[in-house]
Structures are given as structure tokens and as C-alpha cells.
Design a protein around this motif. Structure first.
Motif, mmCIF file in Angstrom:
data_model
loop_
_atom_site.group_PDB
_atom_site.id
_atom_site.type_symbol
_atom_site.label_atom_id
_atom_site.label_comp_id
_atom_site.label_asym_id
_atom_site.label_seq_id
_atom_site.Cartn_x
_atom_site.Cartn_y
_atom_site.Cartn_z
ATOM 1 N N THR A 62 0.839 -1.201 0.000
ATOM 2 C CA THR A 62 0.000 0.000 0.000
ATOM 3 C C THR A 62 0.870 1.245 0.000
ATOM 4 O O THR A 62 0.575 2.218 -0.702
ATOM 5 N N GLU A 63 1.960 1.211 0.750
ATOM 6 C CA GLU A 63 2.860 2.358 0.828
ATOM 7 C C GLU A 63 3.462 2.670 -0.544
ATOM 8 O O GLU A 63 3.521 3.834 -0.947
ATOM 9 N N SER A 64 3.908 1.654 -1.265
ATOM 10 C CA SER A 64 4.509 1.900 -2.586
ATOM 11 C C SER A 64 3.453 2.360 -3.593
ATOM 12 O O SER A 64 3.735 3.187 -4.454
ATOM 13 N N GLU A 67 2.725 5.999 -2.766
ATOM 14 C CA GLU A 67 3.873 6.822 -3.151
ATOM 15 C C GLU A 67 3.845 7.103 -4.650
ATOM 16 O O GLU A 67 4.059 8.227 -5.087
ATOM 17 N N GLN A 68 3.572 6.083 -5.440
ATOM 18 C CA GLN A 68 3.534 6.266 -6.889
ATOM 19 C C GLN A 68 2.324 7.095 -7.315
ATOM 20 O O GLN A 68 2.422 7.945 -8.196
ATOM 21 N N LEU A 69 1.176 6.864 -6.687
ATOM 22 C CA LEU A 69 -0.033 7.617 -7.023
ATOM 23 C C LEU A 69 0.031 9.056 -6.527
ATOM 24 O O LEU A 69 -0.659 9.923 -7.042
ATOM 25 N N SER A 77 -8.049 -5.007 -2.364
ATOM 26 C CA SER A 77 -7.667 -6.239 -3.057
ATOM 27 C C SER A 77 -6.650 -7.067 -2.281
ATOM 28 O O SER A 77 -6.462 -8.238 -2.579
ATOM 29 N N ASN A 78 -5.970 -6.443 -1.322
ATOM 30 C CA ASN A 78 -4.874 -7.100 -0.586
ATOM 31 C C ASN A 78 -3.767 -7.583 -1.510
ATOM 32 O O ASN A 78 -3.206 -8.659 -1.325
ATOM 33 N N ILE A 79 -3.445 -6.770 -2.503
ATOM 34 C CA ILE A 79 -2.432 -7.157 -3.482
ATOM 35 C C ILE A 79 -1.076 -7.432 -2.828
ATOM 36 O O ILE A 79 -0.276 -8.194 -3.359
ATOM 37 N N HIS A 80 -0.834 -6.849 -1.674
ATOM 38 C CA HIS A 80 0.462 -7.033 -1.003
ATOM 39 C C HIS A 80 0.710 -8.491 -0.600
ATOM 40 O O HIS A 80 1.847 -8.874 -0.356
#
Length: 131
Positions: A62-64, A67-69, A77-80
Motif C-alpha cells: 500500500t505504501e509503494s 507513493e507512486q499515485l 484487493s490485498n495485493i500485497h
């Protein structure tokens, strides 16, 4: 009464943020299932206003993502912790307006213009390679 109306409007606005676009997901997943194209013209499948779209790989934190957004994002989605999806996040006026979970289906995805960090309306192609 006015406070109740204002609260209701604010609630509608908040609910509208970070909406998952399941129609877009179905369209993109159908293209990937076909396996004959190798590219997806994202704007052809959207029905909402957007200026930028970012593609995030499995295990992105989520942090990355934020940061990019350069804005906050509630990752439902819990993509991490997942390796079965990519995440496509759309911004309009620097705010997240929609996101889509793209099933990997044995494929790897990337932005076609390799020097770009995000998609735009004029450069909206995602490439995919089926393994």
C-alpha cells in the motif's frame, strides 16, 4: 434536516471513491483469456473519466502504491499478499476514481511504453505475455 442531507451527500461522495470497476475487469479478463492479442487498449473498455492509470504488480505494498499515485488509496484487493492479480488504478484530477483487479491467468502485464510510469488517454496500451 439540513445536516442530515449534507451528511447523506458526503456519504455518497465517500462511497463513490475507490470504486472497483468489475465491468472493466471482465472486459480485460476476456481479452487475456483469448490469448491471441497480447495488448489491451484500456480506454476502449472504460466508461468513466480518467487522466492517468497505474499498473501495480503482485505483492505491491500500500505504501509503494500511494507513493507512486501521490495520493491515498484504500487497497481492498490485498495485493500485497497476492500473486494472482495485477492492480490497475485510475486517477482523475489527482484523485483515485476507479480500480480494477486483473487476473494473471498465467500472464505478465506491463505498460507498452516502457519509459512511462502510467497510462494516459493517448497512450493507454497494456501489453501481456502468456506463459
Amino acid at each position: 434536516m439540513k445536516k442530515l442531507i449534507i451528511f447523506g451527500l458526503l456519504l455518497l461522495i465517500l462511497v463513490g471513491c475507490n470504486q472497483r470497476s468489475e465491468d472493466l475487469e471482465e472486459s480485460i479478463n476476456s481479452v487475456v483469456e483469448d490469448k491471441s492479442k497480447g495488448e489491451i487498449d484500456v480506454n476502449a473498455y472504460t466508461n468513466f473519466d480518467w487522466e492517468k492509470a497505474f499498473l501495480f504488480t503482485p505483492y505491491s505494498t500500500t505504501e509503494s502504491i500511494e507513493e507512486q499515485l501521490e495520493t491515498s488509496f484504500k487497497d481492498k484487493s490485498n495485493i500485497h499478499i497476492r500473486d494472482d492479480i495485477y492492480l490497475l488504478v485510475f486517477l482523475n484530477e489527482d484523485e483515485v476514481v476507479q480500480y480494477a483487479e486483473i487476473k494473471r491467468q498465467g500472464s505478465d502485464f506491463s505498460i507498452k511504453e516502457t519509459d512511462k510510469e502510467y497510462l494516459t488517454l493517448s497512450e493507454d496500451v497494456i501489453s501481456f505475455e502468456v506463459h
